[in-house]
Enzyme design. Sequence first.
Site, mmCIF file in Angstrom:
data_model
loop_
_atom_site.group_PDB
_atom_site.id
_atom_site.type_symbol
_atom_site.label_atom_id
_atom_site.label_comp_id
_atom_site.label_asym_id
_atom_site.label_seq_id
_atom_site.Cartn_x
_atom_site.Cartn_y
_atom_site.Cartn_z
ATOM 1 N N ARG A 156 -9.281 1.700 9.027
ATOM 2 C CA ARG A 156 -9.071 0.256 9.167
ATOM 3 C C ARG A 156 -9.942 -0.378 10.247
ATOM 4 O O ARG A 156 -9.716 -1.532 10.622
ATOM 5 C CB ARG A 156 -7.603 -0.108 9.321
ATOM 6 N N ARG A 198 11.613 -6.805 4.561
ATOM 7 C CA ARG A 198 11.601 -5.401 4.976
ATOM 8 C C ARG A 198 12.192 -5.244 6.377
ATOM 9 O O ARG A 198 12.849 -4.251 6.672
ATOM 10 C CB ARG A 198 10.164 -4.853 4.944
ATOM 11 N N ARG A 246 12.069 -2.026 10.721
ATOM 12 C CA ARG A 246 10.864 -1.546 11.386
ATOM 13 C C ARG A 246 10.543 -2.463 12.548
ATOM 14 O O ARG A 246 10.477 -3.673 12.391
ATOM 15 C CB ARG A 246 9.703 -1.525 10.387
ATOM 16 N N LYS A 264 0.825 -1.218 0.000
ATOM 17 C CA LYS A 264 0.000 0.000 0.000
ATOM 18 C C LYS A 264 0.859 1.267 0.000
ATOM 19 O O LYS A 264 0.613 2.178 -0.774
ATOM 20 C CB LYS A 264 -0.918 0.055 1.232
ATOM 21 N N ARG A 291 -0.345 -8.762 13.252
ATOM 22 C CA ARG A 291 -0.917 -7.683 12.424
ATOM 23 C C ARG A 291 -1.867 -8.254 11.380
ATOM 24 O O ARG A 291 -2.893 -7.658 11.068
ATOM 25 C CB ARG A 291 0.199 -6.878 11.751
HETATM 26 P P1 ADP Z 1 0.877 -1.988 7.618
HETATM 27 O O1 ADP Z 1 -0.242 -1.672 6.680
HETATM 28 O O2 ADP Z 1 2.034 -2.658 6.951
HETATM 29 O O3 ADP Z 1 0.412 -2.684 8.859
HETATM 30 P P2 ADP Z 1 1.042 0.790 8.456
HETATM 31 O O4 ADP Z 1 2.208 1.681 8.237
HETATM 32 O O5 ADP Z 1 -0.213 1.095 7.719
HETATM 33 O O6 ADP Z 1 1.552 -0.657 8.112
HETATM 34 O O7 ADP Z 1 0.685 0.724 10.012
HETATM 35 C C1 ADP Z 1 1.652 0.439 10.991
HETATM 36 C C2 ADP Z 1 0.995 0.489 12.380
HETATM 37 O O8 ADP Z 1 0.483 1.819 12.622
HETATM 38 C C3 ADP Z 1 -0.221 -0.423 12.570
HETATM 39 O O9 ADP Z 1 0.135 -1.740 12.931
HETATM 40 C C4 ADP Z 1 -0.990 0.325 13.686
HETATM 41 O O10 ADP Z 1 -0.416 0.085 14.950
HETATM 42 C C5 ADP Z 1 -0.755 1.788 13.347
HETATM 43 N N1 ADP Z 1 -1.843 2.319 12.476
HETATM 44 C C6 ADP Z 1 -1.698 2.781 11.204
HETATM 45 N N2 ADP Z 1 -2.883 3.194 10.702
HETATM 46 C C7 ADP Z 1 -3.806 2.988 11.682
HETATM 47 C C8 ADP Z 1 -5.207 3.195 11.779
HETATM 48 N N3 ADP Z 1 -5.923 3.697 10.772
HETATM 49 N N4 ADP Z 1 -5.815 2.847 12.943
HETATM 50 C C9 ADP Z 1 -5.128 2.356 13.968
HETATM 51 N N5 ADP Z 1 -3.808 2.119 13.944
HETATM 52 C C10 ADP Z 1 -3.139 2.432 12.819
#
Ligand code: ADP
Length: 199
Positions: free
Chosen positions: A89, A128, A134, A14, A145
Amino acid sequence: MTRLLLIGPPGAGKGTQAVRLAEAYGVPAISTGDIFRSNVKNETELGKQAKAYMDAGDNVPDSLTNALIRDRLAESDAEHGVLLDGYPRTEDQVRELDAFLLGHGQALDVVVELVADPDIVVERLRKRAVEQGRSDDDEAVVRHRLEVYREQTEPLIDLYENRGVLVKIDAIGSVDEVTERITAALAERGISLPDAATR
Ligand code: ADP
């Protein structure tokens, strides 16, 4: 005036696609994950509150996330279109986004689902973890996750499908191939790339 949302499991690409699509369509990419990570790095109050959830692979509570996105969407660069990556989400976040958009006379044009097999995304995230370090890419956290994604985010796909705005894209292939699939699917829906000369 394009409003897009990218949805899909962690590791589906994404973030990578969001940056390219935002550039191509001339709209800001808004990634809640990136905003949280920069807050953690800068040790802001929000970062301190979000860090433990992120490290555990859990969603940051909706109250924090919704407040953050409300402020971000209210900035002037988001008036004429956005590309949302990683938000909403949860169903609560969908309600928040709906209320915001409705209040501004706006709506989402298309929700792009990046479809990827869980084994492949786990493998991508393993790479990654080595390349970017990360802290949430540790294997056990990655599995968690994915579970959180399945429980809290996957239901949104049906919801958007029922609204008639969902487009499913196969996320397996080169970065260019996936971008082309997305731009082709958007073109079919009447969202074309702006003429480079007029940008
Ligand atoms: P990925 O899609 O690979 O899990 P992201 O960068 O989108 O990675 O998100 C990393 C972390 O940031 C998530 O595991 C969560 O803890 C937090 N996060 C990101 N977006 C949201 C959201 N919309 N609501 C709640 N937590 C979020």
